[in-house]
Scaffold this motif. Structure first.
Motif, PDB file in Angstrom:
ATOM      1  N   ASN A  44       0.775   8.176 -13.541  1.00  0.00           N
ATOM      2  CA  ASN A  44       0.859   8.824 -14.846  1.00  0.00           C
ATOM      3  C   ASN A  44       1.879   9.946 -14.944  1.00  0.00           C
ATOM      4  O   ASN A  44       2.299  10.298 -16.048  1.00  0.00           O
ATOM      5  CB  ASN A  44      -0.531   9.356 -15.234  1.00  0.00           C
ATOM      6  N   LYS A  45       2.294  10.509 -13.813  1.00  0.00           N
ATOM      7  CA  LYS A  45       3.335  11.536 -13.842  1.00  0.00           C
ATOM      8  C   LYS A  45       4.628  11.047 -13.208  1.00  0.00           C
ATOM      9  O   LYS A  45       5.719  11.272 -13.740  1.00  0.00           O
ATOM     10  CB  LYS A  45       2.857  12.809 -13.144  1.00  0.00           C
ATOM     11  N   ASP A  46       4.521  10.368 -12.074  1.00  0.00           N
ATOM     12  CA  ASP A  46       5.722   9.880 -11.394  1.00  0.00           C
ATOM     13  C   ASP A  46       6.284   8.605 -12.012  1.00  0.00           C
ATOM     14  O   ASP A  46       7.415   8.223 -11.717  1.00  0.00           O
ATOM     15  CB  ASP A  46       5.424   9.624  -9.912  1.00  0.00           C
ATOM     16  N   GLY A  47       5.480   7.925 -12.836  1.00  0.00           N
ATOM     17  CA  GLY A  47       5.995   6.749 -13.545  1.00  0.00           C
ATOM     18  C   GLY A  47       6.076   5.485 -12.713  1.00  0.00           C
ATOM     19  O   GLY A  47       6.954   4.641 -12.939  1.00  0.00           O
ATOM     20  N   MET A  48       5.166   5.320 -11.780  1.00  0.00           N
ATOM     21  CA  MET A  48       5.220   4.158 -10.898  1.00  0.00           C
ATOM     22  C   MET A  48       5.079   2.835 -11.651  1.00  0.00           C
ATOM     23  O   MET A  48       5.763   1.852 -11.326  1.00  0.00           O
ATOM     24  CB  MET A  48       4.131   4.266  -9.831  1.00  0.00           C
ATOM     25  N   LYS A  49       4.221   2.777 -12.666  1.00  0.00           N
ATOM     26  CA  LYS A  49       4.022   1.511 -13.381  1.00  0.00           C
ATOM     27  C   LYS A  49       5.311   1.037 -14.047  1.00  0.00           C
ATOM     28  O   LYS A  49       5.723  -0.123 -13.901  1.00  0.00           O
ATOM     29  CB  LYS A  49       2.918   1.638 -14.421  1.00  0.00           C
ATOM     30  N   ALA A  50       5.960   1.929 -14.809  1.00  0.00           N
ATOM     31  CA  ALA A  50       7.200   1.559 -15.487  1.00  0.00           C
ATOM     32  C   ALA A  50       8.277   1.174 -14.474  1.00  0.00           C
ATOM     33  O   ALA A  50       9.066   0.244 -14.698  1.00  0.00           O
ATOM     34  CB  ALA A  50       7.680   2.710 -16.371  1.00  0.00           C
ATOM     35  N   LEU A  51       8.311   1.879 -13.359  1.00  0.00           N
ATOM     36  CA  LEU A  51       9.284   1.574 -12.314  1.00  0.00           C
ATOM     37  C   LEU A  51       9.060   0.171 -11.765  1.00  0.00           C
ATOM     38  O   LEU A  51      10.012  -0.604 -11.578  1.00  0.00           O
ATOM     39  CB  LEU A  51       9.193   2.626 -11.213  1.00  0.00           C
ATOM     40  N   LEU A  52       7.801  -0.183 -11.503  1.00  0.00           N
ATOM     41  CA  LEU A  52       7.497  -1.513 -10.977  1.00  0.00           C
ATOM     42  C   LEU A  52       7.801  -2.601 -12.001  1.00  0.00           C
ATOM     43  O   LEU A  52       8.366  -3.653 -11.655  1.00  0.00           O
ATOM     44  CB  LEU A  52       6.034  -1.581 -10.539  1.00  0.00           C
ATOM     45  N   ASP A  53       7.435  -2.366 -13.265  1.00  0.00           N
ATOM     46  CA  ASP A  53       7.761  -3.342 -14.311  1.00  0.00           C
ATOM     47  C   ASP A  53       9.264  -3.599 -14.353  1.00  0.00           C
ATOM     48  O   ASP A  53       9.718  -4.753 -14.421  1.00  0.00           O
ATOM     49  CB  ASP A  53       7.294  -2.832 -15.684  1.00  0.00           C
ATOM     50  N   GLN A  54      10.049  -2.521 -14.326  1.00  0.00           N
ATOM     51  CA  GLN A  54      11.497  -2.650 -14.407  1.00  0.00           C
ATOM     52  C   GLN A  54      12.071  -3.321 -13.159  1.00  0.00           C
ATOM     53  O   GLN A  54      12.976  -4.158 -13.248  1.00  0.00           O
ATOM     54  CB  GLN A  54      12.139  -1.275 -14.593  1.00  0.00           C
ATOM     55  N   TYR A  72       0.864  -1.180   0.000  1.00  0.00           N
ATOM     56  CA  TYR A  72       0.000   0.000   0.000  1.00  0.00           C
ATOM     57  C   TYR A  72       0.901   1.229   0.000  1.00  0.00           C
ATOM     58  O   TYR A  72       1.748   1.387   0.887  1.00  0.00           O
ATOM     59  CB  TYR A  72      -0.912  -0.006   1.228  1.00  0.00           C
ATOM     60  N   TYR A  73       0.717   2.087  -1.006  1.00  0.00           N
ATOM     61  CA  TYR A  73       1.560   3.275  -1.155  1.00  0.00           C
ATOM     62  C   TYR A  73       0.702   4.528  -1.013  1.00  0.00           C
ATOM     63  O   TYR A  73      -0.302   4.696  -1.726  1.00  0.00           O
ATOM     64  CB  TYR A  73       2.263   3.269  -2.510  1.00  0.00           C
ATOM     65  N   LEU A  74       1.093   5.421  -0.088  1.00  0.00           N
ATOM     66  CA  LEU A  74       0.315   6.610   0.242  1.00  0.00           C
ATOM     67  C   LEU A  74       0.945   7.851  -0.389  1.00  0.00           C
ATOM     68  O   LEU A  74       2.109   8.157  -0.137  1.00  0.00           O
ATOM     69  CB  LEU A  74       0.247   6.775   1.763  1.00  0.00           C
ATOM     70  N   HIS A  75       0.171   8.574  -1.185  1.00  0.00           N
ATOM     71  CA  HIS A  75       0.674   9.735  -1.915  1.00  0.00           C
ATOM     72  C   HIS A  75       0.805  10.951  -1.009  1.00  0.00           C
ATOM     73  O   HIS A  75       0.328  10.976   0.130  1.00  0.00           O
ATOM     74  CB  HIS A  75      -0.218  10.052  -3.113  1.00  0.00           C
ATOM     75  N   GLY A  76       1.424  12.002  -1.537  1.00  0.00           N
ATOM     76  CA  GLY A  76       1.681  13.216  -0.785  1.00  0.00           C
ATOM     77  C   GLY A  76       0.575  14.260  -0.897  1.00  0.00           C
ATOM     78  O   GLY A  76      -0.419  14.079  -1.614  1.00  0.00           O
ATOM     79  N   PHE A  77       0.777  15.361  -0.206  1.00  0.00           N
ATOM     80  CA  PHE A  77      -0.175  16.471  -0.143  1.00  0.00           C
ATOM     81  C   PHE A  77      -0.372  17.086  -1.528  1.00  0.00           C
ATOM     82  O   PHE A  77       0.602  17.346  -2.250  1.00  0.00           O
ATOM     83  CB  PHE A  77       0.354  17.526   0.827  1.00  0.00           C
ATOM     84  N   THR A  78      -1.624  17.321  -1.890  1.00  0.00           N
ATOM     85  CA  THR A  78      -2.089  17.840  -3.184  1.00  0.00           C
ATOM     86  C   THR A  78      -1.847  16.867  -4.338  1.00  0.00           C
ATOM     87  O   THR A  78      -2.142  17.192  -5.488  1.00  0.00           O
ATOM     88  CB  THR A  78      -1.478  19.222  -3.554  1.00  0.00           C
ATOM     89  N   TRP A  79      -1.327  15.691  -4.076  1.00  0.00           N
ATOM     90  CA  TRP A  79      -1.089  14.675  -5.114  1.00  0.00           C
ATOM     91  C   TRP A  79      -2.237  13.682  -5.101  1.00  0.00           C
ATOM     92  O   TRP A  79      -3.185  13.804  -4.338  1.00  0.00           O
ATOM     93  CB  TRP A  79       0.248  14.009  -4.854  1.00  0.00           C
TER      94      TRP A  79
END
Length: 351
Positions: free
Chosen positions: A87-97, A73-80
């Motif tokens: 879609n902006k931080d690229g979490m999906k590509a990071l996890l795939d890699q 479980y990953y908790l995002h930051g304020f106003t995020w």
């Protein structure tokens, strides 16, 4: 002739290796779903109880219907929010890699959208905003276990987050024992009291504002109201449903220490002495922060929290590195790839 054949063979092997390196890793997919929260229904702050949740499913999830996975479980930051994480931080590509490079074995990653009308829930139970801590630790976890093929036990659950989400990670780890096996907080906000936000530079404008429009263009004022709604809530207080940590006179500003005391009481540092058992049952606890963090309270309060943990003989890892609030978090060389994911690969059960 032999030399020519050898040269051709070496060229072919080199080309094959380069092609393999250039090919993209197996792709997971992100599922966007919605949780109609019973806990958040009817909250006086006007926050919608229908919450978006983005869920990363690793490559192979659909092809192996009998396999179950641990969950981070990953908790995002304020106003995020959850969408920006992927879609902006690229979490999906990071996890795939990360999975392709064996930084971590395949897992499910869940990011709830806890952005509110005033920037964020702070992952806290609030008389104004609603019971966001209960929502995250109990309702969300039960929802994910019911919708996806999870290993639905504490030993296979991890909790992490950045900034507001980092502070939320530490508070939830303290307040909800037996939910997660391990927790990792990145640049955690509001870990302990500090003059830079008690009450902070946004207070004068927050006090003068007659509604949300009066906060526009002033991040500090927006944050002051958001923190007040989370930690010193008062649904009857106009206009923000919170006791702000000050009042305006004809020509002066007066602190309200009672509201500030509520802020301090909500910090992990001050909750620690009465919640040590919760952290001791974790397999592992870690947090880190950039030495040049422009959110000035984070480095000193993280150092103090680490000292308190040591004083209570609670095993943990705390690291200060060269970086700012948002640098070196995502990406191949960032903390998430190089530190956070290997941490959970080590401390979660994957079968």
């Amino acid at each position: 002739m032999k030399n020519l054949l050898l040269l051709l063979l070496l060229t072919l092997l080199s080309s094959t290796r380069l092609a393999a390196q250039a090919s993209p890793p197996p792709a997971g997919r992100v599922v966007v779903t919605y949780l109609d929260s019973k806990l958040l229904r009817g909250n006086p702050g006007g926050e919608t109880p229908r919450r978006r949740v983005s869920v990363y499913l690793p490559a192979g999830y659909d092809a192996a219907p009998g396999q179950r996975y641990p969950v981070l479980y990953y908790l995002h930051g304020f106003t995020w929010n959850d969408s920006l994480i992927f879609n902006k931080d690229g979490m999906k590509a990071l996890l795939d890699q990360a999975i392709a490079e064996k930084q971590i074995r395949p897992l499910i990653v869940v990011v709830p959208n806890e952005q509110t009308r005033f920037g964020g829930s702070w992952y806290a139970n609030s008389a104004t905003n609603g019971p966001w801590a209960d929502f995250t630790a109990r309702e969300l976890v039960a929802f994910i276990d019911g919708q996806f093929r999870t290993l639905s036990r504490p030993s296979s659950r991890g909790l992490a987050g950045h900034s507001m989400g980092g502070g939320g990670t530490l508070r939830l780890a303290l307040q909800y024992p037996g939910i997660w096996a391990a927790a990792y907080a990145l640049s955690p906000a509001l870990v302990g009291p500090h003059p830079s936000y008690l009450p902070g530079p946004g207070l004068p404008q927050a006090l003068r504002a007659t509604g949300p429009a009066g906060l526009q263009g002033n991040h500090a004022a927006f944050s002051t109201v958001s923190v007040s709604r989370a930690f010193s809530p008062n649904p009857k207080a106009v206009p923000f449903g919170a006791n702000l940590p000050g009042s305006l006179g004809a020509d002066s500003l007066t602190r309200r220490d009672a509201a500030l005391a509520q802020w301090v009481a909500a910090t992990p540092t001050y909750q620690l002495p009465t919640h040590t058992a919760a952290l001791r049952q974790l397999r592992a606890l870690a947090f880190d922060w950039g030495a040049q963090d422009e959110v000035r309270h984070i480095p000193p309060t993280c150092r103090t929290f680490s000292q308190w943990l040591s004083a209570f003989s609670i095993r943990h890892a705390a690291e200060e590195y060269e970086g700012t609030h948002g640098s070196r978090i995502m990406g191949h060389d960032g903390r998430m790839f190089q530190h956070v994911l290997p941490f959970f690969d080590k401390h979660l059960d994957f079968n």
